[in-house]
Design an enzyme around this catalytic site. Structure first.
Site, PDB file in Angstrom:
ATOM      1  N   THR A 262       0.921  -1.290  -0.150  1.00  0.00           N
ATOM      2  CA  THR A 262       0.017  -0.200   0.107  1.00  0.00           C
ATOM      3  C   THR A 262       0.833   1.409  -0.039  1.00  0.00           C
ATOM      4  O   THR A 262       0.157   2.350  -0.264  1.00  0.00           O
ATOM      5  CB  THR A 262      -0.883   0.161   1.139  1.00  0.00           C
ATOM      6  OG1 THR A 262      -0.413   0.138   2.477  1.00  0.00           O
ATOM      7  CG2 THR A 262      -1.976  -1.355   1.058  1.00  0.00           C
ATOM      8  N   ASP A 263       1.983   1.022   0.512  1.00  0.00           N
ATOM      9  CA  ASP A 263       2.795   2.331   0.602  1.00  0.00           C
ATOM     10  C   ASP A 263       3.123   3.273  -0.875  1.00  0.00           C
ATOM     11  O   ASP A 263       2.982   4.450  -0.741  1.00  0.00           O
ATOM     12  CB  ASP A 263       4.114   2.076   0.873  1.00  0.00           C
ATOM     13  CG  ASP A 263       4.490   1.729   2.500  1.00  0.00           C
ATOM     14  OD1 ASP A 263       3.280   1.739   3.205  1.00  0.00           O
ATOM     15  OD2 ASP A 263       5.631   1.231   3.178  1.00  0.00           O
TER      16      ASP A 263
ATOM     17  N   LYS B  50      -3.392   7.313   0.071  1.00  0.00           N
ATOM     18  CA  LYS B  50      -2.975   6.885   1.466  1.00  0.00           C
ATOM     19  C   LYS B  50      -3.021   8.034   2.472  1.00  0.00           C
ATOM     20  O   LYS B  50      -2.233   8.677   2.357  1.00  0.00           O
ATOM     21  CB  LYS B  50      -1.763   6.076   1.408  1.00  0.00           C
ATOM     22  CG  LYS B  50      -1.736   4.977   2.697  1.00  0.00           C
ATOM     23  CD  LYS B  50      -0.483   4.056   2.461  1.00  0.00           C
ATOM     24  CE  LYS B  50      -0.557   3.181   3.778  1.00  0.00           C
ATOM     25  NZ  LYS B  50       0.594   2.378   3.833  1.00  0.00           N
TER      26      LYS B  50
ATOM     27  N   GLU C 295      -1.791  32.388  -3.986  1.00  0.00           N
ATOM     28  CA  GLU C 295      -1.083  33.140  -3.280  1.00  0.00           C
ATOM     29  C   GLU C 295       0.435  33.559  -3.882  1.00  0.00           C
ATOM     30  O   GLU C 295       1.013  34.316  -3.728  1.00  0.00           O
ATOM     31  CB  GLU C 295      -0.701  32.783  -1.614  1.00  0.00           C
ATOM     32  CG  GLU C 295      -2.058  32.764  -0.959  1.00  0.00           C
ATOM     33  CD  GLU C 295      -1.533  32.199   0.728  1.00  0.00           C
ATOM     34  OE1 GLU C 295      -0.536  32.922   1.398  1.00  0.00           O
ATOM     35  OE2 GLU C 295      -2.158  31.391   1.047  1.00  0.00           O
TER      36      GLU C 295
HETATM   37  N1  ASP Z   1       5.699  -1.447   3.595  1.00  0.00           N
HETATM   38  C1  ASP Z   1       4.281  -2.152   2.936  1.00  0.00           C
HETATM   39  C2  ASP Z   1       4.429  -2.130   1.472  1.00  0.00           C
HETATM   40  O1  ASP Z   1       3.935  -1.098   0.793  1.00  0.00           O
HETATM   41  C3  ASP Z   1       3.111  -1.704   3.470  1.00  0.00           C
HETATM   42  C4  ASP Z   1       1.918  -2.515   2.961  1.00  0.00           C
HETATM   43  O2  ASP Z   1       1.882  -3.263   1.890  1.00  0.00           O
HETATM   44  O3  ASP Z   1       0.672  -2.038   3.598  1.00  0.00           O
HETATM   45  O4  ASP Z   1       4.585  -3.277   0.907  1.00  0.00           O
END
Ligand code: ASP
Length: 328
Positions: A93-94, A166, A284
């Protein structure tokens, strides 16, 4: 009706992570083979045939050009195969934001391309990965999923890659959809679309880059000076994304240094370090006079990816870069 065939491309991430068991705090992302995840899912008896291909087995913090190139090529094979209804990418997710927008900009398809991830490793109590994966199968096999670009399925929601951000480090609904809301709600048993498809054409908006130019994100902080801008130019930055304060602001000396960079042919995009909200032109900061670009709805991570794709396509002029960001 015969079972839909879905191509599953594995890259790793927490969905393939394991570590200190059901209640431990530490784990290693990407340790589990895609094959074992797919076997687990197959055992649930879903109404789909899953064909898997492992691209990588890494934490997505280590995603880079080689993995993106391999993913893009594998997606193209899935798109070209008339027997494949859709593609699922298991992903950390990163950096799901980056991979999602890159593929969204560069894949020529209306077939569903679905990223799924997890916030809890596969062996943790209450692991969310299999549910997200099962939901992803529901989306990738649905004829109504066509023409919605690349999507991210997390926390029973379907988000467009262009909107997904995220916003939490560990909760299972870690992603927000901004500025547009979620495309759909999904469970393994149901799928409700909220809006019509928005990507009807099959052509890619930009070619997949031959290489990725060096584009840096500079985060603004109170009291900073212009030295970091000069340092980035010194290491050969070809573009700079400002993760600015508020509406993409920074101290006057930093804005002046960024304007000098733009004048030297290094495009500068002003985004915000704030979680949500638009960065508009000339609020601005006098973008017209300084030759800067406003990121509009895109946060720094996605703005950087868009700028890399534009530069790789030879689009460097501030007006044309701005037009790409305006197109959202
Ligand atoms: N560090 C992990 C990744 O991005 C975190 C995740 O998968 O939630 O691989």
């Amino acid at each position: 009706m015969s079972r839909q065939r879905i191509l599953v491309l594995g890259t790793g991430g927490t969905i393939a992570g394991s570590g200190s068991g059901a209640t431990g705090a530490t784990y290693r992302p990407g340790g589990l083979a895609l094959q074992s995840l797919v076997a687990h899912l197959d055992a649930l008896g879903l109404d789909a045939e899953l064909v898997s291909e492992e691209i990588a087995r890494i934490g997505s913090q280590d995603m880079g050009f080689a993995e993106w190139q391999a993913l893009h090529a594998a997606c193209l094979r899935g798109i070209a195969d008339p027997g494949v209804a859709g593609v699922i990418i298991t992903h950390g997710t990163d950096t799901a934001e980056e991979t999602g927008i890159l593929l969204d900009l560069t894949l020529p398809t209306t077939k569903p391309i679905v990223l799924v991830g997890a916030m809890r490793p596969a062996d943790a109590v209450g692991a969310d990965g299999m549910r997200n994966f099962a939901n992803g199968v529901k989306v990738a096999g649905d004829p109504q999923a066509a023409g919605r670009g690349v999507m991210l399925v997390m926390g029973d929601a379907v988000l467009a890659a262009r909107d997904a951000r995220k916003a939490a480090t560990s909760s299972i609904d870690a992603f927000r959809s901004f500025p547009r809301g979620a495309l759909a709600r999904v469970t393994p048993a149901s799928l409700d679309w909220f809006a019509p498809p928005h990507r009807m054409g099959e052509s890619a908006r930009y070619p997949f880059p031959g290489e990725l130019p060096r584009v840096a994100i500079l985060t603004a902080g109170a009291g900073m000076d212009e030295k970091p801008v000069e340092a980035l130019l010194g290491i050969g930055a070809q573009g700079i994304v400002l993760a600015g304060m508020g509406q993409g602001n920074a101290p006057a000396c930093v804005i002046a240094a960024l304007a000098r960079a733009a004048a030297r042919g290094v495009p500068v995009v002003r985004a915000t370090r704030v979680d949500e909200g638009l960065v508009d032109r000339n609020v601005e900061v006098d973008d017209d006079a300084l030759g800067l670009v406003a990121a509009r709805a895109l946060g720094p991570a996605k703005a950087r990816m868009v700028l890399m794709v534009l530069l790789a396509s030879g689009i460097t002029d501030a007006r044309h870069v701005q037009a790409a960001f305006d197109a959202g």
